[in-house]
Design an enzyme around this catalytic site. Structure first.
Site, PDB file in Angstrom:
ATOM      1  N   GLU A  57      -2.716  -0.794 -10.054  1.00 18.81           N
ATOM      2  CA  GLU A  57      -1.722   0.283 -10.005  1.00 18.81           C
ATOM      3  C   GLU A  57      -0.328  -0.357 -10.043  1.00 18.81           C
ATOM      4  OE1 GLU A  57      -1.334   4.347  -7.359  1.00 18.81           O
ATOM      5  OE2 GLU A  57      -1.772   2.478  -6.315  1.00 18.81           O
ATOM      6  N   ASN A  79      -3.236   5.141  -2.547  1.00 17.29           N
ATOM      7  CA  ASN A  79      -3.221   5.181  -1.081  1.00 17.29           C
ATOM      8  C   ASN A  79      -2.709   6.495  -0.511  1.00 17.29           C
ATOM      9  OD1 ASN A  79      -4.496   2.832  -0.634  1.00 17.29           O
ATOM     10  ND2 ASN A  79      -2.701   1.642  -0.133  1.00 17.29           N
ATOM     11  N   HIS A  94       0.009  -2.919  -7.084  1.00 19.20           N
ATOM     12  CA  HIS A  94      -0.977  -2.688  -6.036  1.00 19.20           C
ATOM     13  C   HIS A  94      -2.353  -3.143  -6.501  1.00 19.20           C
ATOM     14  CE1 HIS A  94      -3.130   0.360  -3.215  1.00 19.20           C
ATOM     15  NE2 HIS A  94      -3.105  -0.851  -2.704  1.00 19.20           N
ATOM     16  N   SER A 135       0.808  -1.210   0.000  1.00 15.58           N
ATOM     17  CA  SER A 135       0.000   0.000   0.000  1.00 15.58           C
ATOM     18  C   SER A 135       0.845   1.264   0.000  1.00 15.58           C
ATOM     19  CB  SER A 135      -0.924   0.016   1.223  1.00 15.58           C
ATOM     20  OG  SER A 135      -1.809  -1.071   1.200  1.00 15.58           O
TER      21      SER A 135
END
Length: 303
Positions: A152, A190, A140, A119
């Protein structure tokens, strides 16, 4: 073409990646340190596949048993010697990941790409723990993995363009699209999401509103499918806290300071869905299953 995928960590994300890959015909080696965690992962993947088959009546679904036969469950990292691509999903604790990567580096094939599913932890830093920093990138995934079409992908300082292309090819095989971003802690998703969740926690802590009404505002006013606090429960409040701590340390910026209420809830074992209670209660989640999920998500911390 990625034929055999290695997945380290049989928590929620690891199970999701393993399931998604096996559904697309890949062989998968799913690693964790305890047989009982792998047994639980096997059971939950089968249940998810059966549920997916019931929900999708538009096409013929491959039987869950056939999909699961492509997944090898193992506790020994040496089983990863044959994989073409590896996704790491262990705890969001730097010390845990730092101890793992030199082992993976010595076991996996020299051309194997390492995808760090994190994250907030720096991918450039993760690459420095190996002798192949050009083959390390961030990947991600979002939860639930089989249902999310975008991933991502993070290009670190040393990540080669060839590695990025390999990652894109892998995600195409999964039926997903890569969005490539550069390596800064938190990346895009994030860095923004954790601030939103954290401020929502502060709003509840300061008694401005209830958790229910905070989420109702985001859903009703902004059209979000899920409010920030229900999202936090889904991710896991412990993971949210780990991520904020990393962001706070990385940027030395007080805007990432975790809300005291968040830390208190994590200390109390209120992790969200996986424990049965967070900002909301999840009464249908059996405590035994919850304990297994928590153990799976944090198992690497016991090494």
């Amino acid at each position: 073409m990625i034929n055999t995928l290695g997945v380290v960590g049989a928590g929620v994300m690891g199970r999701g990646v393993a399931q998604a890959a096996a559904q697309k015909g890949m062989r998968v080696v799913l690693i964790d340190i305890a047989e009982e965690i792998l047994t639980a992962a096997d059971s939950e993947i089968r249940q998810a596949l059966r549920f997916a088959g019931m929900m999708d009546k538009s096409r013929e679904s491959e039987p869950a048993e056939e999909v699961c036969q492509r997944i090898e469950f193992a506790t020994d990292l040496k089983a990863l010697a044959k994989v073409d691509f590896l996704v790491e999903n262990v705890s969001e604790k730097v010390a845990v990941k730092q101890s793992l990567y030199p082992q993976l580096d010595s076991i996996c094939k020299s051309d194997c790409v390492f995808a760090v599913n994190t994250s907030a932890i720096s991918i450039t830093r993760a690459g420095s723990w190996t002798k192949r920093p050009d083959k390390v990138l961030g990947m991600h995934f979002m939860n639930p993995v089989p249902m999310k079409p975008l991933v991502e992908v993070i290009q670190a300082h040393h990540t080669s363009d060839a590695t990025i292309e390999t990652a894109k090819q892998f995600l195409t095989q999964l039926g997903k699209e890569a969005i490539v971003v550069n390596d800064m802690p938190g990346f895009v998703s994030n860095r923004i999401l954790m601030l939103t969740v954290n401020e929502a926690v502060f709003v509840v802590q300061d008694q401005v509103s209830t958790a229910r009404d905070v989420d109702r505002i985001f859903k009703g006013c902004f059209g979000h499918k899920m409010g920030p606090l229900a999202t936090a429960d889904l991710i896991g409040l412990d993971t949210i806290l780990f991520s904020l701590d990393v962001l706070y340390e990385s940027y030395n910026d007080p805007k990432f300071r975790p809300a005291p209420l968040l830390r208190k809830m994590v200390d109390a074992g209120l992790y969200g869905r996986k424990s049965g209670e967070g900002f909301f209660k999840y009464p249908n989640l059996h405590q035994a299953a919850a304990n297994k999920a928590i153990q799976a998500d944090n198992v690497a911390g016991k090494k």
